[in-house]
Enzyme design. Structure first.
Site, PDB file in Angstrom:
ATOM      1  N   GLY B  55       0.827  -1.202   0.000  1.00  0.00           N
ATOM      2  CA  GLY B  55       0.000   0.000   0.000  1.00  0.00           C
ATOM      3  C   GLY B  55       0.854   1.241   0.000  1.00  0.00           C
ATOM      4  N   THR B  56       1.191   1.703  -1.187  1.00  0.00           N
ATOM      5  CA  THR B  56       2.055   2.860  -1.282  1.00  0.00           C
ATOM      6  C   THR B  56       2.077   3.324  -2.730  1.00  0.00           C
ATOM      7  OG1 THR B  56       4.260   3.656  -0.764  1.00  0.00           O
ATOM      8  CG2 THR B  56       4.123   1.551  -1.805  1.00  0.00           C
ATOM      9  N   THR B  57       2.689   4.477  -2.968  1.00  0.00           N
ATOM     10  CA  THR B  57       2.993   4.865  -4.344  1.00  0.00           C
ATOM     11  C   THR B  57       4.421   5.369  -4.381  1.00  0.00           C
ATOM     12  OG1 THR B  57       0.733   5.645  -4.597  1.00  0.00           O
ATOM     13  CG2 THR B  57       2.281   6.232  -6.316  1.00  0.00           C
TER      14      THR B  57
END
Lengths: 204, 272
Positions: B55-57
């Site tokens: 869960g990240t960018t």
């Protein structure tokens, strides 16, 4: 969705592979070269899990080179294929590699050869072979149009027929393909068939 | 001497009713077995449960002047935002950066380990390690741990003798050389903005703005990305942090509140 296929012609063997590096719905890269030059007269076209594919083919490449250093002569295509199959078989019941391989080579004495090696260490010497979803389309196309001792032009034409068929019929068809050939003059890249170009084409 | 035979006693009788034959004879040692029908699958499930979704960018791209690296700063545990200020761009050494996606501990530890290995290489060979070499070191380590539940999706960005270098390395053992990558749950959104706005010959400011914008748009649509959009630049003299903007503030900078016509308005009702 990885497509790898190849065939044997008159004095040469040709392999083609798609060039997409995919992670679920994302295409990370569309110019990833999946056909490794094993030595001067051998090609390994591999498809499978990304880590396994690179690590296993590099392992085979280094061991083939080591044999040549130690013994002064290169391995034959048959010997390399059997070595590859042996490594897959040994790892199979412990720590299996998920890689499917088409090994193409040219020996002075025996001419061109193509070996089909799948992830559970099956080994077959074949005239034509294919892996992946693309095989559903390319195998029948090759079966229909293949005859022994095809010329380079005829073989490349057949490869292009397969690529067109894969592009038009496979639901998530890879946009780009690379074609490599091996004959008495060695193993080399023959052509790319691209529909999507990266702005700077950098290959691994 | 009384021998301890408690190990031979069975926890429960094998058959419901007592049998004349079995009475007085212990039914044999027993051990607990997992409460599942799928013996082989349950182990894989246990590993998957521990493995957090990425869960990240994060994103990075090569352009004329060097490499631009950007990331958000949100850490989420399922639906709970555990932190809005996580450093997802890890400084391996003064000329190489790594990005973090997946397990935070895994990424931090193995990047630190990579930094150590790079320094050892420098000392042993009297020259800096190339980005190719550093990424291969990390990929080989991660490959040897495959199947054991490591969750790492990282990009190694740096500047070496051959110029700018960018590699994507993940815990499945994959390693890709490329010019544009985005990793994480918000990566498809970031790709949408990045691919469209990318040109090789951009200035540093244009590239930083593109990176910042791509992270902002990903945080806008992806619930697991947010916090601060950090942008780093890697050039011939090493890396430099360019900016760190709160994405909430970026939203109003890119899309300021405009006065608009009122469609419906609540009015006081006169009388009862």
């Amino acid at each position: 969705m990885e497509c790898v296929f190849g065939l044997v012609g008159e004095g040469f063997a040709v392999v083609a592979a798609d060039t997409s590096a995919v992670h679920s719905i994302l295409v990370h890269k569309s110019n990833e070269d999946k056909i490794m030059v094993l030595d001067s007269h051998k090609l390994i076209a591999a498809s499978g899990e990304p880590g396994d594919r690179v690590q296993f083919t590099e392992y085979i490449q280094k061991n083939v080179a080591l044999y040549q250093f130690r013994n002064g002569i290169p391995l034959t295509t048959a010997a390399a294929a059997n070595f590859t199959r042996g490594e897959l078989a040994t790892a199979l019941r412990k720590n299996p590699y998920s890689v499917n391989i088409l090994l193409a080579g040219y020996d002075k004495e025996t001419g061109p050869a193509l070996y089909y090696i799948d992830y559970i260490a099956t080994l077959h010497k074949v005239d034509k072979g294919a892996f992946g979803y693309g095989s559903y389309f390319s195998l029948s196309t090759m079966d229909r149009h293949y005859h022994s001792r095809m010329s380079v032009e005829e073989a490349i034409d057949l490869v292009d027929k397969c690529i067109v068929e894969i592009r038009s019929r496979l639901v998530v068809a890879p946009p780009n393909f690379v074609i490599k050939i091996v004959d008495k003059d060695g193993a080399r890249e023959y052509a790319w068939r691209e529909t999507v170009k990266d702005s700077i084409a950098s290959s691994a | 001497m009384k021998l301890d035979t408690s190990g031979l006693e069975s926890s429960a009788p094998l058959f419901g009713s007592s049998n004349e034959l079995i009475d007085g004879i212990s039914a044999g040692p027993s051990f607990e077995i997992p409460d599942t029908m799928d013996f082989d699958g349950f182990q894989k499930e246990a590993v998957q449960m521990v493995k957090p979704a990425k869960g990240t960018t994060t994103l990075a791209f090569i352009f004329k002047e060097g490499v631009m690296v950007a990331a958000d700063s949100r850490a989420s545990m399922g639906g709970y935002i555990s932190s809005q200020s996580v450093k997802k761009i890890i400084e391996i050494n003064p000329y190489m950066l790594g990005t973090m996606a997946g397990g935070a501990a895994d990424c931090q530890f193995w990047h630190r380990n990579l930094g150590i290995k790079c320094r050892l290489h420098e000392l042993a060979n009297k020259r800096r390690i190339s980005v190719t070499g550093a990424s291969k070191l990390l990929a080989n380590i991660l490959f040897s741990y495959r199947g054991m539940g490591l969750s790492v999706g990282t990009m190694i960005a740096g500047w070496d003798e051959t110029g700018p270098g960018l590699y994507y390395v993940d815990s499945e053992g994959g390693r890709l050389k490329g010019t544009r990558f985005s990793v994480g749950s918000g990566s498809p959104y970031a790709y949408g903005v990045l691919d469209n706005g990318y040109r090789y010959d951009m200035s540093i400011e244009e590239a930083a703005e593109l990176a910042r914008r791509a992270i902002y748009h990903a945080t806008f649509r992806d619930a697991a990305s947010g916090g601060v959009a950090s942008v780093y630049y890697v050039g011939p003299d090493g890396w430099k942090k360019l900016s760190g903007d709160d994405v909430g503030e970026l939203h109003y900078k890119y899309y300021p509140v405009m006065p608009s016509t009122v469609e419906q308005e609540m009015v006081e009702v006169a009388g009862a």
